[in-house]
Design a protein around this motif. Structure first.
Motif, PDB file in Angstrom:
ATOM      1  N   LEU A  80      -3.749 -59.352 -18.271  1.00  0.00           N
ATOM      2  CA  LEU A  80      -3.294 -58.050 -18.763  1.00  0.00           C
ATOM      3  C   LEU A  80      -4.268 -57.221 -19.503  1.00  0.00           C
ATOM      4  CD1 LEU A  80      -0.588 -59.850 -20.827  1.00  0.00           C
ATOM      5  CD2 LEU A  80      -0.338 -58.941 -18.557  1.00  0.00           C
ATOM      6  N   ASN A  83      -6.024 -54.862 -16.666  1.00  0.00           N
ATOM      7  CA  ASN A  83      -4.874 -53.849 -15.937  1.00  0.00           C
ATOM      8  C   ASN A  83      -4.495 -52.983 -17.019  1.00  0.00           C
ATOM      9  OD1 ASN A  83      -3.673 -54.664 -13.170  1.00  0.00           O
ATOM     10  ND2 ASN A  83      -4.425 -56.506 -14.082  1.00  0.00           N
ATOM     11  N   GLU A  84      -5.309 -53.057 -17.927  1.00  0.00           N
ATOM     12  CA  GLU A  84      -5.190 -52.142 -19.293  1.00  0.00           C
ATOM     13  C   GLU A  84      -3.670 -52.051 -19.883  1.00  0.00           C
ATOM     14  OE1 GLU A  84      -5.988 -48.290 -17.997  1.00  0.00           O
ATOM     15  OE2 GLU A  84      -8.356 -48.709 -17.686  1.00  0.00           O
ATOM     16  N   ILE A  85      -3.231 -53.356 -19.963  1.00  0.00           N
ATOM     17  CA  ILE A  85      -1.856 -53.564 -20.615  1.00  0.00           C
ATOM     18  C   ILE A  85      -2.374 -54.178 -22.113  1.00  0.00           C
ATOM     19  CG2 ILE A  85       0.246 -54.728 -20.798  1.00  0.00           C
ATOM     20  CD1 ILE A  85       0.229 -55.160 -17.603  1.00  0.00           C
ATOM     21  N   GLU A 122       5.893 -48.636 -19.965  1.00  0.00           N
ATOM     22  CA  GLU A 122       5.194 -49.430 -19.162  1.00  0.00           C
ATOM     23  C   GLU A 122       5.414 -48.945 -17.702  1.00  0.00           C
ATOM     24  OE1 GLU A 122       2.190 -50.659 -19.406  1.00  0.00           O
ATOM     25  OE2 GLU A 122       1.978 -50.952 -21.763  1.00  0.00           O
ATOM     26  N   SER A 123       4.700 -48.795 -16.791  1.00  0.00           N
ATOM     27  CA  SER A 123       4.888 -48.683 -15.201  1.00  0.00           C
ATOM     28  C   SER A 123       5.593 -50.066 -14.894  1.00  0.00           C
ATOM     29  CB  SER A 123       3.932 -48.364 -14.476  1.00  0.00           C
ATOM     30  OG  SER A 123       2.931 -49.554 -14.492  1.00  0.00           O
ATOM     31  N   ASN A 125       5.050 -51.616 -12.298  1.00  0.00           N
ATOM     32  CA  ASN A 125       4.184 -52.723 -11.657  1.00  0.00           C
ATOM     33  C   ASN A 125       3.411 -53.551 -13.124  1.00  0.00           C
ATOM     34  OD1 ASN A 125       4.154 -52.074  -9.097  1.00  0.00           O
ATOM     35  ND2 ASN A 125       2.433 -50.734  -9.269  1.00  0.00           N
ATOM     36  N   ASN A 126       3.244 -52.800 -14.074  1.00  0.00           N
ATOM     37  CA  ASN A 126       2.940 -53.586 -15.231  1.00  0.00           C
ATOM     38  C   ASN A 126       4.041 -54.508 -15.924  1.00  0.00           C
ATOM     39  OD1 ASN A 126       0.307 -52.377 -15.081  1.00  0.00           O
ATOM     40  ND2 ASN A 126       0.506 -51.067 -16.790  1.00  0.00           N
ATOM     41  N   LYS A 127       5.062 -53.998 -15.831  1.00  0.00           N
ATOM     42  CA  LYS A 127       6.155 -54.817 -16.472  1.00  0.00           C
ATOM     43  C   LYS A 127       6.319 -55.925 -15.426  1.00  0.00           C
ATOM     44  CE  LYS A 127       9.266 -50.931 -18.000  1.00  0.00           C
ATOM     45  NZ  LYS A 127      10.483 -50.194 -17.491  1.00  0.00           N
ATOM     46  N   LEU A 129       3.942 -57.444 -13.842  1.00  0.00           N
ATOM     47  CA  LEU A 129       2.793 -58.322 -14.173  1.00  0.00           C
ATOM     48  C   LEU A 129       3.021 -59.256 -15.439  1.00  0.00           C
ATOM     49  CD1 LEU A 129      -0.065 -58.851 -13.134  1.00  0.00           C
ATOM     50  CD2 LEU A 129      -0.927 -57.125 -14.379  1.00  0.00           C
ATOM     51  N   VAL A 130       3.480 -58.491 -16.454  1.00  0.00           N
ATOM     52  CA  VAL A 130       3.601 -59.204 -17.714  1.00  0.00           C
ATOM     53  C   VAL A 130       4.820 -60.255 -17.537  1.00  0.00           C
ATOM     54  CG1 VAL A 130       4.650 -59.021 -19.929  1.00  0.00           C
ATOM     55  CG2 VAL A 130       3.093 -57.326 -19.170  1.00  0.00           C
TER      56      VAL A 130
END
Length: 487
Positions: A80, A83-85, A122-123, A125-127, A129-130
């Protein structure tokens, strides 16, 4: 005193509080032992496996997600971070427990919904990923999974990025309930079939053709009891029927939901040990296939529900003539006079009933009460062209059986009952030989002001009635009369 109780005794006591969330939260604060037991129960179904549930406040959903993220292993947190989350911690202290390990009920859909709701800025893709990292943690840490909910919605492009593999998921060996869509990757079904042979309940949402791996999974189960099939968008379950019928002697609950006429139901005749049968099809279904069921004897059938569209009343009447004696519950939205009379004639042991009466048919309701002496609960549609509230109240007060205690009123229009008629009903109920408290439930499209609330409150305070208002949706969800698997 609490400290002197052995942990196993406390566990037995606190188990009874599973649905009392506020009380369970209070138990967390008693001492370490109480906290340890309570937190395991609270987190057992933290994602809420129920397909329909009241919306949680955002702060509750946020707390759940942030706690899960705090529990992530370092490698997941590094993913995370790279990926700057950046998700703020609820507290600077590490988690007191490994909360994910307590979960016994896992919903992939709920995880995705929670992430989408909390991380809405969040984008995509980030969602995803989480979501994937949280799922991976559950797979690695749950030691005994009981229920799994995993659906794939082809209309959502992010679904194909959800990474859920159970090849190394030993907790899935204890799985007893699976809810899934047919278009999941075939390797998911294959992996599950290698380790899971004791499913008791399976729900399948048919989204496309059925894979051989899904058939294999169903075929390998040893004691399948509950089976739910749902098919929408003109998808069919026909080619899995031979696999399903292998379990025809063990399945006791069968629920069929469909919005099209492509799905055969005549195969149900093989499931002669059914105790519960729900048949929910849309209004365009002709139900010619039901002809083959009307003469079949289901010796153990206790619950029959036909919401939305009913087969030809003549077929249902014949079905009731053969199977009505053992029925405890019967629900249908049909308002056919002959069918209503057949309930009185063929279903003497009913405890719960929902059927629609037309205006002026109070004598039919009276016949049902007179012939169904075990009836405890009834739902009646009132207003407009249906039975009036005044007629319904009069018959319930004067003719309902001694064990009757629950009256549900569906409103198809604005209530027209006068305050005098309502109070007269309450007085008549109070003076009955049977002194059971009446549960009066008003069901309407939306929560609206109810007329005569002062009279209702008066008789609530006198202990004559218990009053509740529900929306149509809440009632249908509780009765499992509506099945909607779109995510």
């Amino acid at each position: 005193m609490a400290c002197q109780l052995p942990a196993d005794c406390l566990n037995e006591i606190i188990e009874y509080l599973e649905e009392e969330r506020l009380t369970l939260h209070s138990c967390l604060l008693v001492n370490h032992i109480w906290c340890d037991i309570s937190v395991r129960i609270l987190w057992r179904n933290i994602l809420n496996f129920k397909r329909y549930c009241k919306t949680r406040p955002l702060w509750v959903t946020t707390s759940i997600l942030y706690t899960l993220i705090a529990c992530l292993p370092n490698e997941s947190k590094d993913v995370l971070y790279k990926n700057e989350i950046f998700i703020p911690a609820l507290t600077s202290k590490p988690p007191l427990f490994n909360y994910a390990a307590f979960c016994k009920i896992l919903s992939i859909c709920r995880i995705r919904e929670i992430v989408d709701k909390v991380l809405k800025k969040e984008s995509s893709n980030n969602k995803v990923l989480v979501t994937n990292e949280v799922i991976k943690m559950f797979v690695n840490q749950i030691y005994s999974l009981k229920k799994l909910d995993y659906y794939y919605n082809q209309h959502n492009n992010n679904n194909n990025l959800i990474n859920f593999s159970i090849a190394y998921f030993p907790g899935a060996r204890d799985l007893i309930e699976l809810r899934c869509s047919s278009n999941l990757p075939s390797n998911f079904f294959h992996q599950l079939s290698q380790m899971c042979h004791n499913l008791q309940s399976v729900t399948i949402d048919f989204r496309n053709n059925v894979s051989e791996e899904l058939k294999e999974l169903i075929s390998l189960q040893n004691n399948l009891k509950n089976l739910t099939l749902s098919a929408f968008d003109y998808v069919s379950w026909t080619n899995i029927i031979p696999t399903l019928t292998k379990h025809s002697h063990t399945v006791t609950k069968l629920r069929l939901y469909s919005y099209n006429d492509n799905n055969l139901i005549s195969f149900v005749s093989l499931f002669t040990n059914l105790q519960e049968f729900i048949l929910s099809f849309n209004e365009e279904t002709n139900f010619e296939d039901f002809k083959k069921l009307q003469h079949v004897k289901f010796s153990n059938l206790q619950c029959l529900k036909i919401p939305i569209q009913c087969p030809d009343p003549e077929y249902v009447m014949k079905f009731l003539e053969i199977n009505g004696k053992n029925l405890k519950k019967f629900y249908t939205y049909e308002n056919d006079k002959a069918l209503s009379l057949s309930v009185a004639n063929f279903c003497p042991n009913l405890k719960s009933l929902f059927i629609i009466f037309n205006n002026g048919e109070k004598d039919i309701l009276k016949s049902i009460f007179n012939n169904c002496q075990y009836l405890e609960s009834i739902k009646i549609w009132c207003g407009g062209s249906h039975l009036s509230e005044k007629e319904a109240f009069e018959v319930v007060a004067n003719h309902s059986p001694k064990n009757f205690y629950e009256l549900k009123i569906y409103y198809s229009s604005i209530s027209e009952v006068s305050s005098e008629d309502l109070e007269s009903f309450f007085i008549n109920w109070k003076n009955r030989t049977s002194k059971k408290l009446l549960s009066l439930i008003i069901i309407r499209e939306y929560y609206k002001c109810i007329k005569n609330m002062n009279i209702i409150k008066k008789y609530e305070n006198l202990g004559v009635i218990k009053f509740e208002i529900k929306s149509y949706k809440e009632e249908e969800e509780e009765e499992e009369e509506v099945c909607n698997y779109f995510y």
